[in-house]
Design a protein around this motif. Structure first.
Motif, PDB file in Angstrom:
ATOM      1  N   VAL A 197      65.165  65.450  15.880  1.00 62.69           N
ATOM      2  CA  VAL A 197      63.731  65.202  15.724  1.00 62.69           C
ATOM      3  C   VAL A 197      63.458  63.724  15.938  1.00 62.69           C
ATOM      4  O   VAL A 197      64.039  62.887  15.268  1.00 62.69           O
ATOM      5  N   GLN A 198      62.562  63.405  16.852  1.00 56.69           N
ATOM      6  CA  GLN A 198      62.288  62.014  17.161  1.00 56.69           C
ATOM      7  C   GLN A 198      61.213  61.418  16.261  1.00 56.69           C
ATOM      8  O   GLN A 198      61.284  60.243  15.908  1.00 56.69           O
ATOM      9  N   LEU A 199      60.186  62.225  15.928  1.00 60.80           N
ATOM     10  CA  LEU A 199      59.102  61.775  15.066  1.00 60.80           C
ATOM     11  C   LEU A 199      58.874  62.819  13.980  1.00 60.80           C
ATOM     12  O   LEU A 199      58.720  63.991  14.287  1.00 60.80           O
ATOM     13  N   GLN A 200      58.854  62.385  12.728  1.00 55.81           N
ATOM     14  CA  GLN A 200      58.685  63.268  11.588  1.00 55.81           C
ATOM     15  C   GLN A 200      57.468  62.839  10.797  1.00 55.81           C
ATOM     16  O   GLN A 200      57.506  61.808  10.119  1.00 55.81           O
ATOM     17  N   ALA A 201      56.402  63.640  10.874  1.00 53.79           N
ATOM     18  CA  ALA A 201      55.168  63.315  10.163  1.00 53.79           C
ATOM     19  C   ALA A 201      55.133  63.995   8.808  1.00 53.79           C
ATOM     20  O   ALA A 201      55.677  65.094   8.638  1.00 53.79           O
ATOM     21  N   SER A 202      54.499  63.351   7.846  1.00 56.53           N
ATOM     22  CA  SER A 202      54.375  63.911   6.507  1.00 56.53           C
ATOM     23  C   SER A 202      53.152  63.311   5.823  1.00 56.53           C
ATOM     24  O   SER A 202      52.541  62.367   6.333  1.00 56.53           O
ATOM     25  N   GLY A 203      52.814  63.877   4.661  1.00 58.37           N
ATOM     26  CA  GLY A 203      51.730  63.326   3.859  1.00 58.37           C
ATOM     27  C   GLY A 203      50.453  64.130   3.843  1.00 58.37           C
ATOM     28  O   GLY A 203      49.514  63.789   3.128  1.00 58.37           O
ATOM     29  N   GLY A 204      50.405  65.187   4.629  1.00 59.02           N
ATOM     30  CA  GLY A 204      49.200  66.010   4.648  1.00 59.02           C
ATOM     31  C   GLY A 204      49.020  66.772   3.345  1.00 59.02           C
ATOM     32  O   GLY A 204      49.913  66.800   2.496  1.00 59.02           O
ATOM     33  N   GLY A 205      47.858  67.382   3.204  1.00 60.72           N
ATOM     34  CA  GLY A 205      47.593  68.159   2.006  1.00 60.72           C
ATOM     35  C   GLY A 205      46.157  68.581   1.921  1.00 60.72           C
ATOM     36  O   GLY A 205      45.385  68.412   2.874  1.00 60.72           O
ATOM     37  N   LEU A 206      45.803  69.146   0.773  1.00 62.73           N
ATOM     38  CA  LEU A 206      44.438  69.604   0.502  1.00 62.73           C
ATOM     39  C   LEU A 206      43.757  68.598  -0.422  1.00 62.73           C
ATOM     40  O   LEU A 206      44.273  68.319  -1.518  1.00 62.73           O
ATOM     41  N   VAL A 207      42.648  68.046   0.037  1.00 63.71           N
ATOM     42  CA  VAL A 207      41.897  67.060  -0.747  1.00 63.71           C
ATOM     43  C   VAL A 207      40.417  67.414  -0.711  1.00 63.71           C
ATOM     44  O   VAL A 207      40.000  68.266   0.065  1.00 63.71           O
ATOM     45  N   GLN A 208      39.656  66.731  -1.555  1.00 57.81           N
ATOM     46  CA  GLN A 208      38.217  66.939  -1.563  1.00 57.81           C
ATOM     47  C   GLN A 208      37.524  65.883  -0.714  1.00 57.81           C
ATOM     48  O   GLN A 208      38.074  64.798  -0.484  1.00 57.81           O
ATOM     49  N   ALA A 209      36.344  66.198  -0.268  1.00 59.42           N
ATOM     50  CA  ALA A 209      35.560  65.239   0.506  1.00 59.42           C
ATOM     51  C   ALA A 209      35.389  63.951  -0.301  1.00 59.42           C
ATOM     52  O   ALA A 209      35.124  64.001  -1.511  1.00 59.42           O
ATOM     53  N   GLY A 210      35.572  62.829   0.378  1.00 66.15           N
ATOM     54  CA  GLY A 210      35.466  61.535  -0.274  1.00 66.15           C
ATOM     55  C   GLY A 210      36.795  60.984  -0.757  1.00 66.15           C
ATOM     56  O   GLY A 210      36.894  59.786  -1.081  1.00 66.15           O
TER      57      GLY A 210
END
Length: 122
Positions: free
Chosen positions: A1-14
Motif C-alpha cells: 500500500v503506497q498511501l493509507q488514509a484514515s480519520g474519517g467518521g460520523l460527525v455533526q454539522a459544524g
C-alpha cells in the motif's frame, strides 16, 4: 500500500475532523500531495493540494476557508483539517500523490489512497 488514509467518521454539522494519509513512497517529498472526495452518484472532485515543501496550498472554492491541508515530510504524512463541516461535505475522501498541482488537477495521479468515509449529519 503506497498511501493509507484514515480519520474519517460520523460527525455533526459544524464539527471538525482531521484526516491523515501516511505514505510508504520512498521519495515522498518529491510529490505534490492532494485530497479528493467522491459523494454518492457524483464524480470524484479535487479538494485541496499542497506543494512538495508545504509552502503552497490550493483549495477548491467549496472548502476554502474551512479546510486546511498540511504535510510533515519527515513523517511522510499529509493531513486535511476540516472545520465547520456541512452535510454536503459527506463523501469518501482520498489522498493522492502527483508530480505537480496541474498533475493533480488533471487527474494525472501517481498514487491513490484507499479512501476514508466522512459523513456529516445535519
Amino acid at each position: 500500500v503506497q498511501l493509507q488514509a484514515s480519520g474519517g467518521g460520523l460527525v455533526q454539522a459544524g464539527d471538525s475532523l482531521t484526516l491523515s494519509c501516511v505514505a510508504s513512497i520512498r521519495t515522498f517529498s518529491n510529490y505534490y500531495m492532494g485530497w479528493f472526495r467522491q459523494a454518492p452518484g457524483k464524480e470524484r472532485e479535487f479538494v485541496a493540494g499542497i506543494s512538495w515543501s508545504g509552502g503552497s496550498t490550493y483549495y477548491s472554492d467549496s472548502v476554502k476557508g474551512r479546510f486546511t491541508i498540511s504535510r510533515a515530510n519527515a513523517k511522510k504524512t499529509v493531513y486535511l483539517q476540516m472545520d465547520k463541516l456541512k452535510s454536503e461535505d459527506t463523501a469518501v475522501y482520498y489522498c493522492a500523490a502527483g508530480g505537480t498541482l496541474k498533475a493533480l488537477l488533471d487527474r494525472a495521479i501517481d498514487y491513490w489512497g484507499q479512501g476514508t468515509q466522512v459523513t456529516v449529519s445535519s
